[in-house]
Scaffold this motif. Sequence first.
Motif, PDB file in Angstrom:
ATOM      1  N   ASP A 176     -22.261  37.848   8.031  1.00 17.43           N
ATOM      2  CA  ASP A 176     -23.110  39.042   8.092  1.00 17.43           C
ATOM      3  C   ASP A 176     -22.305  40.313   7.813  1.00 17.43           C
ATOM      4  N   GLY A 177     -21.385  40.187   6.843  1.00 23.41           N
ATOM      5  CA  GLY A 177     -20.602  41.350   6.435  1.00 23.41           C
ATOM      6  C   GLY A 177     -19.438  41.698   7.334  1.00 23.41           C
ATOM      7  N   VAL A 178     -19.148  40.847   8.326  1.00 26.55           N
ATOM      8  CA  VAL A 178     -18.069  41.132   9.279  1.00 26.55           C
ATOM      9  C   VAL A 178     -17.084  39.970   9.287  1.00 26.55           C
ATOM     10  N   LEU A 179     -15.802  40.303   9.106  1.00 26.24           N
ATOM     11  CA  LEU A 179     -14.736  39.298   9.175  1.00 26.24           C
ATOM     12  C   LEU A 179     -14.052  39.437  10.528  1.00 26.24           C
ATOM     13  N   SER A 180     -14.012  38.362  11.282  1.00 31.84           N
ATOM     14  CA  SER A 180     -13.498  38.441  12.646  1.00 31.84           C
ATOM     15  C   SER A 180     -12.387  37.419  12.882  1.00 31.84           C
ATOM     16  N   VAL A 181     -11.851  37.458  14.095  1.00 36.23           N
ATOM     17  CA  VAL A 181     -10.753  36.572  14.468  1.00 36.23           C
ATOM     18  C   VAL A 181     -11.142  35.109  14.289  1.00 36.23           C
ATOM     19  N   SER A 182     -12.346  34.753  14.670  1.00 36.42           N
ATOM     20  CA  SER A 182     -12.744  33.343  14.619  1.00 36.42           C
ATOM     21  C   SER A 182     -12.668  32.784  13.202  1.00 36.42           C
ATOM     22  N   GLN A 215       3.750  46.432  10.827  1.00 36.86           N
ATOM     23  CA  GLN A 215       2.710  47.430  11.070  1.00 36.86           C
ATOM     24  C   GLN A 215       1.406  47.064  10.365  1.00 36.86           C
ATOM     25  N   VAL A 216       1.523  46.641   9.106  1.00 35.22           N
ATOM     26  CA  VAL A 216       0.326  46.283   8.349  1.00 35.22           C
ATOM     27  C   VAL A 216      -0.343  45.052   8.960  1.00 35.22           C
ATOM     28  N   THR A 217       0.454  44.064   9.322  1.00 32.94           N
ATOM     29  CA  THR A 217      -0.095  42.862   9.949  1.00 32.94           C
ATOM     30  C   THR A 217      -0.818  43.208  11.244  1.00 32.94           C
ATOM     31  N   ALA A 218      -0.248  44.129  12.012  1.00 29.07           N
ATOM     32  CA  ALA A 218      -0.873  44.547  13.275  1.00 29.07           C
ATOM     33  C   ALA A 218      -2.199  45.267  13.026  1.00 29.07           C
ATOM     34  N   THR A 219      -2.258  46.087  11.963  1.00 28.29           N
ATOM     35  CA  THR A 219      -3.526  46.774  11.670  1.00 28.29           C
ATOM     36  C   THR A 219      -4.616  45.772  11.312  1.00 28.29           C
ATOM     37  N   PHE A 220      -4.237  44.721  10.596  1.00 29.66           N
ATOM     38  CA  PHE A 220      -5.222  43.698  10.244  1.00 29.66           C
ATOM     39  C   PHE A 220      -5.679  42.936  11.487  1.00 29.66           C
ATOM     40  N   ASP A 221      -4.736  42.628  12.363  1.00 29.56           N
ATOM     41  CA  ASP A 221      -5.096  41.921  13.587  1.00 29.56           C
ATOM     42  C   ASP A 221      -6.088  42.732  14.417  1.00 29.56           C
ATOM     43  N   PHE A 235      -9.533  42.551  12.825  1.00 30.30           N
ATOM     44  CA  PHE A 235     -10.247  41.301  13.095  1.00 30.30           C
ATOM     45  C   PHE A 235     -10.760  41.252  14.534  1.00 30.30           C
ATOM     46  N   GLN A 236     -10.024  41.904  15.438  1.00 31.58           N
ATOM     47  CA  GLN A 236     -10.456  41.917  16.838  1.00 31.58           C
ATOM     48  C   GLN A 236     -11.774  42.678  16.996  1.00 31.58           C
ATOM     49  N   VAL A 237     -11.898  43.809  16.294  1.00 31.34           N
ATOM     50  CA  VAL A 237     -13.128  44.608  16.428  1.00 31.34           C
ATOM     51  C   VAL A 237     -14.196  44.178  15.432  1.00 31.34           C
ATOM     52  N   GLY A 238     -13.791  43.429  14.416  1.00 33.94           N
ATOM     53  CA  GLY A 238     -14.723  43.009  13.383  1.00 33.94           C
ATOM     54  C   GLY A 238     -14.571  43.859  12.142  1.00 33.94           C
ATOM     55  N   LEU A 239     -14.031  43.276  11.087  1.00 34.08           N
ATOM     56  CA  LEU A 239     -13.750  44.017   9.852  1.00 34.08           C
ATOM     57  C   LEU A 239     -14.986  44.043   8.960  1.00 34.08           C
ATOM     58  N   ASP A 240     -15.601  45.218   8.863  1.00 31.99           N
ATOM     59  CA  ASP A 240     -16.715  45.406   7.939  1.00 31.99           C
ATOM     60  C   ASP A 240     -16.324  46.443   6.887  1.00 31.99           C
ATOM     61  N   ASP A 241     -17.241  46.767   5.988  1.00 29.24           N
ATOM     62  CA  ASP A 241     -16.926  47.693   4.904  1.00 29.24           C
ATOM     63  C   ASP A 241     -16.518  49.065   5.423  1.00 29.24           C
ATOM     64  N   ALA A 242     -17.203  49.541   6.454  1.00 27.30           N
ATOM     65  CA  ALA A 242     -16.902  50.873   6.983  1.00 27.30           C
ATOM     66  C   ALA A 242     -15.489  50.930   7.544  1.00 27.30           C
ATOM     67  N   TYR A 243     -15.099  49.907   8.293  1.00 28.44           N
ATOM     68  CA  TYR A 243     -13.751  49.870   8.866  1.00 28.44           C
ATOM     69  C   TYR A 243     -12.702  49.769   7.753  1.00 28.44           C
ATOM     70  N   TYR A 244     -12.991  48.947   6.771  1.00 24.11           N
ATOM     71  CA  TYR A 244     -12.076  48.762   5.647  1.00 24.11           C
ATOM     72  C   TYR A 244     -11.800  50.090   4.948  1.00 24.11           C
ATOM     73  N   GLN A 245     -12.864  50.842   4.692  1.00 24.56           N
ATOM     74  CA  GLN A 245     -12.731  52.089   3.944  1.00 24.56           C
ATOM     75  C   GLN A 245     -12.175  53.236   4.784  1.00 24.56           C
ATOM     76  N   SER A 246     -12.621  53.364   6.013  1.00 32.16           N
ATOM     77  CA  SER A 246     -12.279  54.544   6.818  1.00 32.16           C
ATOM     78  C   SER A 246     -11.011  54.381   7.632  1.00 32.16           C
ATOM     79  N   HIS A 247     -10.584  53.152   7.883  1.00 33.64           N
ATOM     80  CA  HIS A 247      -9.389  52.937   8.701  1.00 33.64           C
ATOM     81  C   HIS A 247      -8.240  52.304   7.915  1.00 33.64           C
TER      82      HIS A 247
END
Length: 309
Positions: A52-58, A191-197, A200-212
């Motif tokens: 549903d547009g969200v990439l998560s830890v699972s 640092q980059v690996t930590a930002t990705f982690d 995934f914890q909060v749920g990576l969607d398009d908005a998070y990808y673009q704004s963070h």
Amino acid sequence: MALTGLQLIRQREQQIKSNDHSDDVYIDALLAGAKGKIAETLKYFRDHYAVDGVLSVSEMRSNVNNDDYELWQDFIQRYGPRLMKDEAASYRLKSAKQQAGIDREHLLGSMVAISIAYAALGVNDYNGQTLMNEAIQSMRFQNKFMRTRGNMPQDTSELVETGAIKLINAATQGLSIEDRVWLRTDALRDQVTATFDRAFQVGLDDAYYQSHLFKESSKSNNSASKHFKSANGYLANSLLRDKKAGVAALAGAIVAEQNSLNVGYWYNVEDGHVCEQCIQLTNASPYSSHDIPGAPHNGCRCFVVYYKI
């Protein structure tokens, strides 16, 4: 028409500023290449495994499949041969391979590591060439300046090149410039690996990808772009610039000694970024050639012009 001494000094000021700008642009391009490949890789996982547009830890901590494995093989074919030729890089390649098959998150982390290691190799190659060029440019400037005063300079090419190589390879507090590049790029990888982690914890969607993650102006600790920008600032504007000042000063000192030049005038590059310390050193000139002040701070762009009096 031959340049006057003052014209040569002004030319040297512009050369230093132009070289520094080139360093920043080139190293930024190397890191931007790594960042682009990392963003492309992350997009692969978003496109394939987001729910549903969200990439998560699972999804990311699930086992890799054949498509993921093919992506990994493409990475190895592209970056592996170059990385294997360097001891420090091959160690990082081996470590990445050991982690790659655990799950998708580890696979992504391995690709981050390899992309950044490849950029680090490019930085080290560039540094070696740039530092030697800086030593030669400093020597040539001093030689040209001598000629404006009617003096014929001794050939110091071999001495300058030998001295520059020794200084380039010299360790400070047990670390060479290559070691420091690896330390900083390893920190960037983490640092980059930590930002990705966190994403995934909060749920990576398009908005998070673009704004963070990949917003260039973001100041958030969750911004990969911020971490790349910080690394570029250190590598180009601190680490390399400091070493350049050292090899340029060494080359000038060698020319002065071999030609019995006994006085040195301190010059800054006369722009809005010159600090008060450097202005004071300029105003306090001249100095005995055996008592030239050291660079007062990291990244100093000043230079010394030697005379015979």
